[in-house]
Design a protein around this motif. Structure first.
Motif, PDB file in Angstrom:
ATOM      1  N   GLY A  22       0.811  -1.219   0.000  1.00  0.00           N
ATOM      2  CA  GLY A  22       0.000   0.000   0.000  1.00  0.00           C
ATOM      3  C   GLY A  22       0.839   1.260   0.000  1.00  0.00           C
ATOM      4  N   MET A  23       2.007   1.202   0.625  1.00  0.00           N
ATOM      5  CA  MET A  23       2.896   2.369   0.630  1.00  0.00           C
ATOM      6  C   MET A  23       3.570   2.556  -0.729  1.00  0.00           C
ATOM      7  SD  MET A  23       4.588   2.051   4.397  1.00  0.00           S
ATOM      8  CE  MET A  23       5.405   3.635   4.410  1.00  0.00           C
ATOM      9  N   LEU A  24       3.886   1.447  -1.391  1.00  0.00           N
ATOM     10  CA  LEU A  24       4.530   1.547  -2.701  1.00  0.00           C
ATOM     11  C   LEU A  24       3.548   1.935  -3.800  1.00  0.00           C
ATOM     12  CD1 LEU A  24       6.911  -1.551  -2.678  1.00  0.00           C
ATOM     13  CD2 LEU A  24       7.540   0.847  -2.503  1.00  0.00           C
ATOM     14  N   PHE A  25       2.343   1.408  -3.743  1.00  0.00           N
ATOM     15  CA  PHE A  25       1.331   1.666  -4.757  1.00  0.00           C
ATOM     16  C   PHE A  25       0.136   2.322  -4.084  1.00  0.00           C
ATOM     17  CE2 PHE A  25       3.784  -1.989  -6.167  1.00  0.00           C
ATOM     18  CZ  PHE A  25       4.180  -1.573  -7.425  1.00  0.00           C
ATOM     19  N   LYS A  26       0.103   3.642  -4.120  1.00  0.00           N
ATOM     20  CA  LYS A  26      -0.905   4.410  -3.387  1.00  0.00           C
ATOM     21  C   LYS A  26      -2.326   4.142  -3.883  1.00  0.00           C
ATOM     22  CE  LYS A  26       1.981   6.771  -0.871  1.00  0.00           C
ATOM     23  NZ  LYS A  26       2.118   6.525   0.528  1.00  0.00           N
ATOM     24  N   LYS A  27      -2.489   3.734  -5.133  1.00  0.00           N
ATOM     25  CA  LYS A  27      -3.851   3.529  -5.632  1.00  0.00           C
ATOM     26  C   LYS A  27      -4.512   2.301  -5.002  1.00  0.00           C
ATOM     27  CE  LYS A  27      -3.232   0.801  -9.816  1.00  0.00           C
ATOM     28  NZ  LYS A  27      -3.534   0.734 -11.220  1.00  0.00           N
ATOM     29  N   TYR A  28      -3.738   1.417  -4.373  1.00  0.00           N
ATOM     30  CA  TYR A  28      -4.295   0.252  -3.701  1.00  0.00           C
ATOM     31  C   TYR A  28      -4.411   0.433  -2.192  1.00  0.00           C
ATOM     32  CZ  TYR A  28      -3.661  -2.307  -8.034  1.00  0.00           C
ATOM     33  OH  TYR A  28      -3.734  -2.725  -9.324  1.00  0.00           O
ATOM     34  N   SER A  29      -4.039   1.579  -1.687  1.00  0.00           N
ATOM     35  CA  SER A  29      -3.974   1.773  -0.244  1.00  0.00           C
ATOM     36  C   SER A  29      -5.322   2.178   0.344  1.00  0.00           C
ATOM     37  CB  SER A  29      -2.943   2.851   0.082  1.00  0.00           C
ATOM     38  OG  SER A  29      -2.843   3.010   1.469  1.00  0.00           O
ATOM     39  N   GLY A  31      -5.065   3.118   3.697  1.00  0.00           N
ATOM     40  CA  GLY A  31      -4.520   3.663   4.934  1.00  0.00           C
ATOM     41  C   GLY A  31      -3.981   2.519   5.789  1.00  0.00           C
ATOM     42  N   ASN A  35      -5.252  -1.334   5.371  1.00  0.00           N
ATOM     43  CA  ASN A  35      -4.246  -2.268   4.864  1.00  0.00           C
ATOM     44  C   ASN A  35      -3.980  -3.387   5.867  1.00  0.00           C
ATOM     45  OD1 ASN A  35      -4.101  -0.585   2.677  1.00  0.00           O
ATOM     46  ND2 ASN A  35      -2.064   0.178   3.120  1.00  0.00           N
ATOM     47  N   LYS A  90      -9.449  -3.983  -2.845  1.00  0.00           N
ATOM     48  CA  LYS A  90      -9.509  -2.691  -3.544  1.00  0.00           C
ATOM     49  C   LYS A  90     -10.332  -2.803  -4.828  1.00  0.00           C
ATOM     50  CE  LYS A  90      -8.328   1.611  -3.841  1.00  0.00           C
ATOM     51  NZ  LYS A  90      -8.658   2.599  -2.837  1.00  0.00           N
TER      52      LYS A  90
END
Length: 98
Positions: A22-29, A31, A35, A90
């Protein structure tokens, strides 16, 4: 290690995998909290589903000995389960919000 400790480590690795992804790919996060929840459910689901192939905690500690290779496979599946759990949740979230 006992089976319970191995299970808890598996869940922790799923959480770490989901948060890191989630930190690497913000569109899947979702929070940190979202997560974490996705990592727990993804990790537990994958270990329960694919653990029947022989790398569940009971197989790792069979006959009172620790099998390192099965433990490493368990760790990898846990991390992948957390990541895939986050991705699947997501996609479901996006589909429901259209």
């Amino acid at each position: 290690m006992t089976e319970t400790l191995i299970s808890l480590l598996s869940i922790l690795l799923g959480i770490i995998g989901a948060i890191g992804f989630g930190m690497l790919f913000k569109k899947y996060s979702f929070g940190i909290v979202g997560n974490t929840i996705a990592g727990v459910f993804g990790s537990v689901f994958f270990i329960k589903s694919f653990g029947r192939l022989g790398f569940n905690p009971q197989s790792i500690m069979q006959h009172g000995t620790f099998n390192t290779s099965l433990f490493i496979i368990n760790c990898i599946v846990s991390v992948l389960g957390g990541i895939l759990g986050l991705i699947i949740i997501k996609k479901i979230y996006n589909k429901l919000n259209k």
